[in-house]
Motif scaffolding. Structure first.
Motif, PDB file in Angstrom:
ATOM      1  N   ALA A 173       1.259   0.290  -6.458  1.00  0.00           N
ATOM      2  CA  ALA A 173       0.249   0.868  -5.560  1.00  0.00           C
ATOM      3  C   ALA A 173      -0.720   1.784  -6.309  1.00  0.00           C
ATOM      4  N   PHE A 174      -0.223   2.408  -7.380  1.00  0.00           N
ATOM      5  CA  PHE A 174      -1.076   3.309  -8.165  1.00  0.00           C
ATOM      6  C   PHE A 174      -1.002   2.931  -9.636  1.00  0.00           C
TER       7      PHE A 174
ATOM      8  N   ARG B  50      -3.541  -2.921  -8.186  1.00  0.00           N
ATOM      9  CA  ARG B  50      -2.854  -2.087  -7.176  1.00  0.00           C
ATOM     10  C   ARG B  50      -2.488  -2.945  -5.945  1.00  0.00           C
TER      11      ARG B  50
ATOM     12  N   ASP C 249      -5.796  -0.516  -0.610  1.00  0.00           N
ATOM     13  CA  ASP C 249      -4.890   0.628  -0.763  1.00  0.00           C
ATOM     14  C   ASP C 249      -4.452   1.279   0.542  1.00  0.00           C
TER      15      ASP C 249
ATOM     16  N   ALA D  63       0.838  -1.199   0.000  1.00  0.00           N
ATOM     17  CA  ALA D  63       0.000   0.000   0.000  1.00  0.00           C
ATOM     18  C   ALA D  63       0.876   1.254   0.000  1.00  0.00           C
ATOM     19  N   TYR D  64       0.428   2.270  -0.707  1.00  0.00           N
ATOM     20  CA  TYR D  64       1.083   3.578  -0.780  1.00  0.00           C
ATOM     21  C   TYR D  64       2.437   3.569  -1.505  1.00  0.00           C
TER      22      TYR D  64
ATOM     23  N   ASN E 238     -11.513   2.661  -4.945  1.00  0.00           N
ATOM     24  CA  ASN E 238     -10.162   3.219  -4.875  1.00  0.00           C
ATOM     25  C   ASN E 238      -9.426   2.810  -3.610  1.00  0.00           C
TER      26      ASN E 238
ATOM     27  N   ASN F 133      -7.550   7.361  -8.099  1.00  0.00           N
ATOM     28  CA  ASN F 133      -6.529   7.183  -7.068  1.00  0.00           C
ATOM     29  C   ASN F 133      -7.059   7.701  -5.738  1.00  0.00           C
ATOM     30  N   HIS F 134      -6.873   6.924  -4.667  1.00  0.00           N
ATOM     31  CA  HIS F 134      -7.446   7.345  -3.371  1.00  0.00           C
ATOM     32  C   HIS F 134      -6.698   8.541  -2.791  1.00  0.00           C
TER      33      HIS F 134
ATOM     34  N   GLN G 179     -10.874  -2.798  -1.511  1.00  0.00           N
ATOM     35  CA  GLN G 179      -9.518  -2.846  -2.075  1.00  0.00           C
ATOM     36  C   GLN G 179      -8.539  -2.499  -0.961  1.00  0.00           C
TER      37      GLN G 179
END
Lengths: 529, 529
Positions: free
Chosen positions: A297-298, B241, B212, A291-292, B179, A317-318, B210
C-alpha cells in the motif's frame, strides 16, 4: 453523530469463494473485530447453519467483547406462518444476542418470483417479525435486500417495506445493494429520494454495498456523506462475487479523509495487523495491493520516486502509513535504479553510499536474477545475503557448504506415502551425512539438513519455518515453467523471508532453505545484523 | 461527446510490484488493448527505459493498430536547459508516436523540494516543452502530477500550470491523483473549482486516479460525470501501491451503468478474455474477485441464492454476464446445499434430479472433502469424476490403477539436479512398470505415467498440462500444512481442471494428475461427457 460500524465478515464475508470458518475461527475473528473497535459483529445465521448456532452458543461463555455487541442474522417469518411458531425466528431469539438483523425482500419482483408470495403478505412478515423481536427484548435491524434495484423498479413498494419496518419498531433499516450494481451518484440520488418519499431521515438508515462495480467503498462513503450513520462492511472486503465494502478502507477513509470519528481512540493503528490476522484465519493470501493495509500500500519501486522519497517521504504518501499501522517500503526491482538499492540497503543497516562498485554489482545482479524469475521484493533476507556477499572483505561467513542431497518420495502398494532425504554437507571442515524423513520432500530436506548441522549450530532448534509459498511462473511463454519459493522463518518474534527459484520445486525450496538457515545463523552468531 | 480512453498499462501499470514486461510482452499487450478498443496506448518512457526505447522502435514496423494511437511518455525539459538540446525530450520525438504525454509538476511543494527549482522556471519548462512538441508535429498531453494535492495546497499555482500548458498548445491537461488520496466528492468539488478558476471547460481536462483509498474507479467515474472526457486507466488496475483505476471496471460502468459510448461496438464483450490474457502476460494470477471480469464476478455459492437462481438468473446478477464476455457460475461448496450441487451437475450435463440418493452422497462427500482442504470450486473435472463414480451403475471406467510410484530428486556434487520417477500401474489387466526423467518431480511422474499408458491410450499424446497451481494451506492452526494442487490440462481447444490435496506436494500432484488423465481419457474414449 453516533456512527454504527457494523461488521458482517462472519456472515456475508463467509460467502466468499474459498472461505470456510470453523467455530473456533469465528470466535477468533470476533475477538479481532472487537479489538479493532467495531460496534456490531454479525456472527451468522443461527438455525440455518449448524456452525453458526454453535458459535452463538459458545459465544455466551467464551466471548468477552469490549467494544462490540453480537448480532444474529436471519430472515423474516415464512409466508403464511404464525411468527411465534416459526422455528427460524425462534432460533434468532435463542441465539441470545442483544441485536437481531433480519433480511426482508424489498423488491416486489423478488417477493413475487423468488419468495412466491404477495406484496401485502411480505409487509406482514416484516411487521410481525420485527414486533415479535422487539417484544422479545431485541434491538431489531432490518436488511432490505435488493433495496436499490427495487426502489428503481417500484419506489412505492420498496418505501412501504421501509415504513412497515419502522412502524413495527425497527431501530435501523439497511439499504442493501445486494447485486452490487450501484455507483456513488446513484446512491446519493436514491437516498435523497427515499428520505423525501418516506419522511424518514437518513440517520435512521443503514447502507450495505457489494463490490460488483468496484465501487463498494465509494458507495458506502457516499451514503455516509448523505447522512447515513450505519454502515455494513466486511474485513478485507470478503464476500460473494467481487465481495463487500472493505471495513479497513471505509473506516480509514471516514476517519482520515472526512475527519469523522467512527472507531474508539487507538484502534485505527491496528488496521494492518488485524487485516492480516483475519486473512490468516480466513486462509486467504493477503492482498498485497489492498488500500491502506496491504504490504504494497505504501511501497515505492520506481527509481524516479525512490530518489525523491529520500528528500521527503510524505510528498509521496497520501497519509502517514503509521496511522493505519503500516510502513513505507522500498522495493528492490529492476525498475528501481541505484537509488532504490541504496535506500533498501540503508533500510537494512548497510550503507552502500561509500561502496559505489558494490552498488553497481548488486544492482546488476538483481536485474539479472529478476530476469530469470527471481524476486527480492518479499525476500529481504536473501537480498541482504546478496549484498553482504558483495561487500568488500565480505563480512558474511557461510556456516556450511552443500556437497549433495537426495530426496525420495514413495507411494507404496499399501497406499502409504513416505518422504526421505539425505544431505551431505561440509561444516567447519567436517563432512557430515544425515538422513531424515518428513511429511513431504521439503520437510524431509529441512529435517535432514538440521540434523546434519545441529552439533555445530544448536541454536537451529529455535528456528521455525512459519510459512512456505510456492508460485509457478509461466516460463516466458513456451519455455519450461520455473518455480519460485518464498520461505518465512521465525525465531522468538523475529522472522525473515528468503527466496529460491528453479525449474525443479525441490531445488528451489532447497535454495530458499539454505538462505534461511544461513541468514538465521548469521543473525544469531557472527553479529546482530 | 468524444471520449478518450487512455490506457497506461505499459507505462504506469508496469510499476506494479511483480510486473516486468519484455519488449515482446509489450507488443502483445498493445495488440490486446487495441483489440479492446482503447483510443490511446501509452507505451513507456523512451530514453529513460532502454526496453521502452526498443518497444517504440519495433512498434514502428511490428504494430498495426486498428483503434488506438501510440503515446510516448516523458517529462518536461530539465530546469535551466534549452528544450531543443534536452536529450530526454529528443527521445520523445524520436519515438515517432503521434501523441506525446509529458508529466509536469503542478504542486509547488514538489517543484521546490523534489525538482529543486522555482515555480516560474517550472512554468517555463511546461511552456517550452509543449511548444517544442507541437512544433515537432506532436499532439501534446500534459499529466499534472500531484494535481489535487497541489490544488488544495496552492490553487493559484496549480491553476497556472494548467493555463501554461493550454497556452502553449496542449490538447489535454490531465489531473493526476498521484498519491491516490482522493474520494469521489472531493474530485467533483475540485473539478468545479478548477474550471471556475481557470475558465477552462471540463471537457478539455483528463483524469488519472490511483487506488489508495480504494476509490480509483469511482473517482474516475465522478470526473466523467463532472464533464471530463479523457480518462487514464490500466488493465486490471495494475499499478504502483494499490494500483490504478481498472480499465475494465471503468469502461463497463460508463457503458452499462451510465449509457455512455466509450468503446467501438463489439469490444466490451471481449473484456473477460482480454483481462485474463493480460494477466497471463503480466504473469500475475488473475484476481478471481475482480468486478465484471473475474472468474467469481458472477459466481453464486450460497444455497439460498442458488435455489432462487433456478427461478430467474437476472434477479441475482447486476448485469447479464455475457455483455462483458463472462459467465454465471454455480460454486460447489459446503455452504451450498443440494440445490447448488444439483444445479452444478446439470451445468455439467448430469441430471441428479432423478437420483436423490446420489445427490445426498455427493453433497456429503463434498462437505467432508472440503473440511480437509479440498476445493472443487475451480476443479469441475474432479467434481464430475466424483459425481460419476457415485451414479447408480457408475458409468465411469477407471482407465488404469496405481500399484505404486517412486520419485527421486538428486542434487549431485557437480551441481546438476535430476528428477526421476518410476510408476507401477495396472492397465486393462496388464501390469506395466515405467521410468522417466523430468525437469522436476511432478514432470517426471507425468512422463513416467504417460509412458506406462501410451500403448493402451495413444491419444494421451494430445493432452498437454497447461497450468499447475500450488497453494499451501495453513493446516488448521498448528497442525501440519496441506498442499492443494490445481492442474489444468488442454486438448485441442478444450481444457479441464483437476485438484489434489495432501500434506505431501508430490502425492497431491499425483492425485490431480490421475484425475486429469482419467477425465481426458473418459472424454475421448467411453463417450463425449
Amino acid at each position: 453523530m453516533n456512527y454504527q460500524v457494523f461488521d458482517t465478515t462472519l456472515r456475508d464475508g463467509g460467502q466468499r469463494e474459498g472461505i470456510s470458518y470453523t467455530v473456533a475461527d469465528k470466535l477468533a475473528v470476533a475477538r479481532l473485530l472487537d479489538e479493532f473497535g467495531v460496534g456490531f459483529i454479525e456472527g451468522g445465521w443461527p438455525g440455518a447453519m449448524p456452525k453458526d448456532t454453535e458459535f452463538f452458543e459458545r459465544a455466551k461463555t467464551e466471548l468477552d467483547l469490549k467494544n462490540a455487541v453480537l448480532v444474529a442474522f436471519g430472515a423474516t417469518r415464512k409466508a403464511g406462518v404464525d411468527v411465534a411458531s416459526d422455528a427460524q425466528v425462534k432460533a434468532l431469539i435463542d441465539a441470545g444476542t442483544p441485536v437481531v438483523c433480519v433480511v426482508a425482500k424489498s423488491d416486489i419482483r423478488h417477493v413475487e418470483r423468488a419468495l412466491r408470495t404477495t406484496g401485502d403478505e411480505n409487509l406482514n412478515m416484516v411487521r410481525d417479525t420485527v414486533r415479535h423481536l422487539v417484544a422479545s427484548g431485541k434491538r431489531a435491524f432490518v436488511d432490505c435486500e435488493h433495496f436499490f434495484d427495487g426502489f428503481r423498479h417500484d419506489p412505492s413498494y420498496t418505501a412501504s417495506v421501509v415504513k412497515a419496518a419502522f412502524e413495527a419498531g425497527a431501530e435501523r433499516v439497511v439499504m442493501c445493494d445486494t447485486n452490487g450494481g450501484m455507483l456513488p451518484s446513484m446512491i446519493t440520488e436514491a437516498i435523497a429520494s427515499v428520505t423525501q418519499k418516506t419522511g424518514i431521515s437518513a440517520d435512521k438508515l443503514g447502507i450495505h454495498c457489494q463490490n460488483d462495480t468496484a465501487c463498494a467503498v465509494a458507495n458506502t462513503i457516499a451514503a455516509v456523506e448523505a447522512g447515513v450513520e450505519h454502515f455494513q462492511c466486511t474485513a478485507n472486503g470478503y464476500g460473494e462475487r467481487p465481495g463487500n465494502a472493505d471495513l479497513f478502507a471505509v473506516v480509514s477513509n471516514l476517519q482520515l479523509k472526512l475527519g469523522l470519528k467512527v472507531l474508539p481512540d487507538g484502534c485505527l493503528e491496528k488496521a494492518t495487523r488485524i487485516s492480516s490476522a483475519l486473512a490468516e484465519i480466513a486462509n486467504i493470501a493477503p492482498d498485497t495491493h489492498q488500500a491502506y493495509v496491504g504490504a504494497a500500500a505504501f511501497a515505492h519501486k520506481a527509481g524516479l520516486h525512490a530518489s525523491a522519497i529520500k528528500v521527503d517521504p510524505l510528498l509521496y504518501n497520501h497519509v502517514d502509513p503509521s496511522v493505519v499501522g503500516n510502513d513505507m517500503r522500498i522495493l528492490v526491482t529492476e525498475m528501481a535504479g541505484r537509488a532504490s538499492i541504496e535506500l533498501k540497503s540503508r533500510e537494512l543497516g548497510l550503507d552502500l553510499a561509500g561502496h559505489p562498485d558494490t552498488l553497481t554489482t548488486v544492482t546488476r545482479k538483481v536485474k539479472d536474477l529478476e530476469a530469470t524469475g527471481w524476486s527480492f521484493e518479499a525476500a529481504d533476507a536473501s537480498f541482504e545475503l546478496l549484498v553482504r556477499s558483495e561487500l568488500p572483505g565480505a563480512d558474511l561467513i557461510r556456516p556450511f557448504n552443500l556437497e549433495s542431497y537426495r530426496v525420495l518420495v514413495e507411494h507404496r502398494e499399501d497406499g502409504t506415502v513416505i518422504s526421505e532425504a539425505t544431505v551431505k554437507v561440509r561444516v567447519r571442515g567436517e563432512r557430515v551425512i544425515a538422513t531424515a524423513e518428513g511429511n513431504g520432500p521439503v520437510n524431509a530436506l529441512d529435517e535432514a539438513l538440521r540434523s546434519a548441522l545441529q552439533n555445530h549450530y544448536p541454536q537451529l532448534k529455535t528456528f521455525e519455518l512459519t510459512d512456505f509459498k510456492v508460485r509457478i511462473l509461466e516460463g516466458s511463454h513456451g519455455t519450461n515453467a520455473v518455480t519460485r519459493v518464498l520461505l518465512e522463518t521465525g525465531e522468538r518474534g523475529r522472522d525473515w523471508t528468503t527466496v529460491g527459484v528453479h525449474e525443479n520445486i525441490v531445488e528451489a525450496s532447497w535454495t530458499a532453505l539454505v538462505d534461511s538457515l544461513t541468514y538465521g545463523l548469521a543473525l544469531t552468531s557472527t553479529k546482530a545484523l
